[in-house]
Design an enzyme around this catalytic site. Structure first.
Site, mmCIF file in Angstrom:
data_model
loop_
_atom_site.group_PDB
_atom_site.id
_atom_site.type_symbol
_atom_site.label_atom_id
_atom_site.label_comp_id
_atom_site.label_asym_id
_atom_site.label_seq_id
_atom_site.Cartn_x
_atom_site.Cartn_y
_atom_site.Cartn_z
ATOM 1 N N PRO A 16 0.820 -1.221 0.000
ATOM 2 C CA PRO A 16 0.000 0.000 0.000
ATOM 3 C C PRO A 16 0.853 1.270 0.000
ATOM 4 C CG PRO A 16 -0.306 -1.256 2.046
ATOM 5 C CD PRO A 16 0.572 -2.076 1.164
ATOM 6 N N GLU B 148 2.580 -7.371 8.524
ATOM 7 C CA GLU B 148 2.686 -5.903 8.610
ATOM 8 C C GLU B 148 3.617 -5.341 7.549
ATOM 9 O OE1 GLU B 148 0.734 -3.994 10.690
ATOM 10 O OE2 GLU B 148 -0.184 -5.970 10.861
ATOM 11 N N ARG C 194 -3.906 -8.686 -20.377
ATOM 12 C CA ARG C 194 -4.873 -8.373 -21.430
ATOM 13 C C ARG C 194 -4.328 -7.385 -22.448
ATOM 14 N NH1 ARG C 194 -7.602 -3.749 -20.899
ATOM 15 N NH2 ARG C 194 -9.542 -4.351 -21.888
ATOM 16 N N ASP D 7 -10.215 1.349 -24.434
ATOM 17 C CA ASP D 7 -10.593 1.176 -23.035
ATOM 18 C C ASP D 7 -10.729 2.510 -22.328
ATOM 19 O OD1 ASP D 7 -10.409 -1.515 -22.937
ATOM 20 O OD2 ASP D 7 -8.384 -1.564 -22.139
HETATM 21 N N1 ADE Z 1 -0.989 -5.115 0.022
HETATM 22 C C1 ADE Z 1 -1.893 -4.706 0.940
HETATM 23 N N2 ADE Z 1 -2.635 -3.693 0.475
HETATM 24 C C2 ADE Z 1 -2.195 -3.436 -0.787
HETATM 25 C C3 ADE Z 1 -2.550 -2.488 -1.779
HETATM 26 N N3 ADE Z 1 -3.519 -1.579 -1.589
HETATM 27 N N4 ADE Z 1 -1.888 -2.506 -2.938
HETATM 28 C C4 ADE Z 1 -0.882 -3.396 -3.138
HETATM 29 N N5 ADE Z 1 -0.491 -4.316 -2.244
HETATM 30 C C5 ADE Z 1 -1.142 -4.332 -1.073
#
Ligand code: ADE
Length: 222
Positions: A86, A113, A151, A166
């Protein structure tokens, strides 16, 4: 294209690969996707892949050794090593297009984590996030990335320019589309689409794409 995915949960990743377009892309040899269980790169009796963070705090981190061993075994001169996290750069259509041009991508799926920082320091070329939310597991995020990339590979969508108009490839959202019947429960297909006038159809589609984008995603027009 070759894609290697490193995860603690191969089955989470594998489901989407076994259906439809992704399945056919592999069968026809346009992409080779291999999934590796990081536990297979441990050497202790309990196959330990995680440990407590130095300095304390909640949760567990993925240990560096299995990830280093797997990447070093699979890596080639032309590999791009991607970490799903994230904290990564937002995954966009442009990034999918860039990945689709690479001969070999290794995707590391985070869990717990996070991963020991030395994985980032020494192995990873790009960190990618699929959105501003936290998943339990990077394998789901990796499946999203692989789907969006595969794709785009030549020959994967039957019609060659299938991906060209697209949403996002054009910078705009796609407008409304209709198929038969021409009238359904009192709702009629717009007359212009039945007219056979290709120029008028193209103009109508462009206007619709523009107004839909303005209404729903004005940020894309800036
Ligand atoms: N792992 C946990 N959340 C994630 C996300 N939003 N994007 C990529 N990998 C992740």
């Amino acid at each position: 294209m070759d894609i290697d995915v490193l995860t603690l949960f191969p089955r989470i990743f594998e489901g989407p690969l076994e259906e439809s377009i992704l399945k056919r892309a592999q069968e026809s040899g346009r992409v080779q996707v291999r999934v590796h269980n990081l536990r297979d790169y441990t050497h202790d009796k309990h196959r330990v892949v995680d440990d407590r963070p130095y300095g304390g705090g909640p949760g567990m981190l993925m240990k560096p050794e299995p990830i280093f061993e797997a990447v070093e075994k699979l890596q080639r001169n032309d590999s791009c090593v991607v970490l799903m996290t994230p904290q990564g750069a937002p995954f966009t259509q442009a990034r999918a297009q860039a990945f689709a041009k690479k001969p070999h991508v290794i995707i590391i799926c985070g869990h717990y984590e996070g991963v020991d920082e030395r994985v980032r320091q020494a192995l990873v070329h790009e960190e990618v996030s699929i959105g501003d939310y936290v998943l339990t597991n990077g394998a789901l995020a990796a499946a999203v990335v692989v789907d969006a990339v595969v794709r785009l590979l030549p020959g994967v969508l039957g019609h060659e320019d299938g991906a060209a108009d697209d949403s996002f490839a054009t910078g705009l959202l796609e407008g409304p589309q209709y198929t038969r019947p021409p009238e359904f429960r009192g709702m009629r297909v717009p007359e212009v689409l039945l007219s056979g006038d290709h120029g008028a159809v193209a103009r109508w589609r462009a206007e619709q794409a523009e107004s839909r984008t303005k209404q729903r995603r004005p940020d894309l027009l800036k």
